[in-house]
Design an enzyme around this catalytic site. Structure first.
Site, PDB file in Angstrom:
ATOM      1  N   PRO A  83     -45.091 -25.298  -7.074  1.00  0.00           N
ATOM      2  CA  PRO A  83     -46.008 -26.258  -6.455  1.00  0.00           C
ATOM      3  C   PRO A  83     -45.359 -27.630  -6.354  1.00  0.00           C
ATOM      4  O   PRO A  83     -44.751 -28.106  -7.298  1.00  0.00           O
ATOM      5  CB  PRO A  83     -47.191 -26.295  -7.424  1.00  0.00           C
ATOM      6  N   GLU A  84     -45.484 -28.219  -5.203  1.00  0.00           N
ATOM      7  CA  GLU A  84     -44.999 -29.575  -4.974  1.00  0.00           C
ATOM      8  C   GLU A  84     -46.233 -30.476  -4.821  1.00  0.00           C
ATOM      9  O   GLU A  84     -47.349 -30.018  -5.062  1.00  0.00           O
ATOM     10  CB  GLU A  84     -44.117 -29.608  -3.716  1.00  0.00           C
ATOM     11  N   LYS A 102     -45.495 -34.239  -9.603  1.00  0.00           N
ATOM     12  CA  LYS A 102     -45.995 -32.855  -9.689  1.00  0.00           C
ATOM     13  C   LYS A 102     -46.714 -32.596 -11.005  1.00  0.00           C
ATOM     14  O   LYS A 102     -46.955 -31.444 -11.359  1.00  0.00           O
ATOM     15  CB  LYS A 102     -44.823 -31.876  -9.525  1.00  0.00           C
ATOM     16  N   ARG A 125     -29.762 -25.208  -4.381  1.00  0.00           N
ATOM     17  CA  ARG A 125     -31.031 -24.910  -3.713  1.00  0.00           C
ATOM     18  C   ARG A 125     -30.765 -24.584  -2.256  1.00  0.00           C
ATOM     19  O   ARG A 125     -29.916 -25.191  -1.623  1.00  0.00           O
ATOM     20  CB  ARG A 125     -31.988 -26.112  -3.780  1.00  0.00           C
TER      21      ARG A 125
END
Length: 263
Positions: free
Chosen positions: A2-3, A55, A253
DNA sequence: ACCGCGTCCTGTTAGC
DNA sequence: TGCTAACAGGACGCGG
């Protein structure tokens, strides 16, 4: 996982459910996901506020305590009004005196619920950069933070000490909309106005769609978000203009971008 | 100071 | 089909 938009969605949904309820105790099923920091596992008072910073979710209690929750990659908070449905991944459960349970579920167990005295300084929070949806996130702020950096713009936008709340998906989408290649050095990027504008735009749209569900993210009622239907390059073969999307690794990433649209 | 890599875990998926 | 390796949305500590 979740961002910012996903955490913001969760916070907004949590508020009407848990504000005013009395924290009775926290049942622990996996030690590393429930850190007490010398706070007793006793009634801690009523919940007065639920806030988001980057976050992180911060739950304030009127007994002089606060709980800081981070979902990391696969964490979920799920509300159970009457009885708990335990999952294989239930790591800790907040029990309320009036009834109701907030379960923290996490497959990869990177996330957790951390308790502190209210006045405690939480270093994870004090080290965060500006909130991207506030006026503090501006061209002049970005210029100051990026002007001497050799690192690629993608990596810098992921740095929580610069901007709090962006993750891989949204940074990829922001750079596509700003037409900026992710591998450009921070100091060389002059399109700061566009980055600021597109950051706010993407985050606001994503919040309006209750976040992005690729696999694990769920809302408090276990529903999914919708913004995955509006992604333009993340995990796409082609951009909306039909150009092929290039995929490569940056600092471990996966980055997606369009060589034709982004310069 | 800066920057990239490895690491904490487990489940899913891609490839052989 | 079945096994294995690579990969996954985060963040921190370490070393070059």
């Amino acid at each position: 996982m979740p961002e910012l938009p996903e955490v913001e969605t969760i916070v907004r949904e949590l508020r009407p459910i848990i504000i005013g309820r009395s924290w009775e105790k926290m049942d622990v099923y996996l030690e590393r996901c429930a850190i007490f920091n010398d706070v007793p596992n006793l009634p801690l008072g009523k919940i007065t506020a639920v806030e988001r910073r980057g976050k992180y979710i911060i739950i304030y209690l009127d007994g002089g305590y606060k709980a800081v929750v981070h979902l990391r990659m696969t964490g979920k908070l799920v509300w159970h009004a009457t009885k708990i449905i335990h999952s294989k991944y239930t790591r800790t459960v907040i029990v309320f005196a009036e009834g109701g349970f907030l379960t923290f579920e996490d497959i990869r167990t990177f996330g957790g619920v951390h308790l502190y005295r209210e006045e405690a300084i939480v270093s994870a929070l004090t080290g965060l950069g500006v909130e991207p949806l506030t006026s503090g996130f501006s061209v002049s702020y970005l210029r100051e933070k990026l002007q001497k950096k050799m690192a690629p713009i993608k990596t810098l936008l992921l740095n929580q000490a610069i901007v709090a709340g962006l993750g891989n998906i949204y940074v990829v989408e922001i750079l596509y909309r700003a037409k900026v290649r992710p591998d450009r050095s921070g100091k060389d990027v002059k399109e700061l106005g566009l980055i600021v504008e597109k950051t706010k735009e993407v985050l606001e749209e994503a919040i309006n769609h209750n976040g992005t569900t690729i696999s694990d993210y769920r809302r408090v009622d276990d529903k999914t978000g919708d913004f995955q239907n509006f992604l333009r390059v993340y995990q796409k073969e082609n951009c909306p203009l039909g150009h092929p999307v290039t995929r490569f690794k940056q600092a471990g990433r996966t980055t997606y971008f369009c060589e034709k649209c982004q310069k």
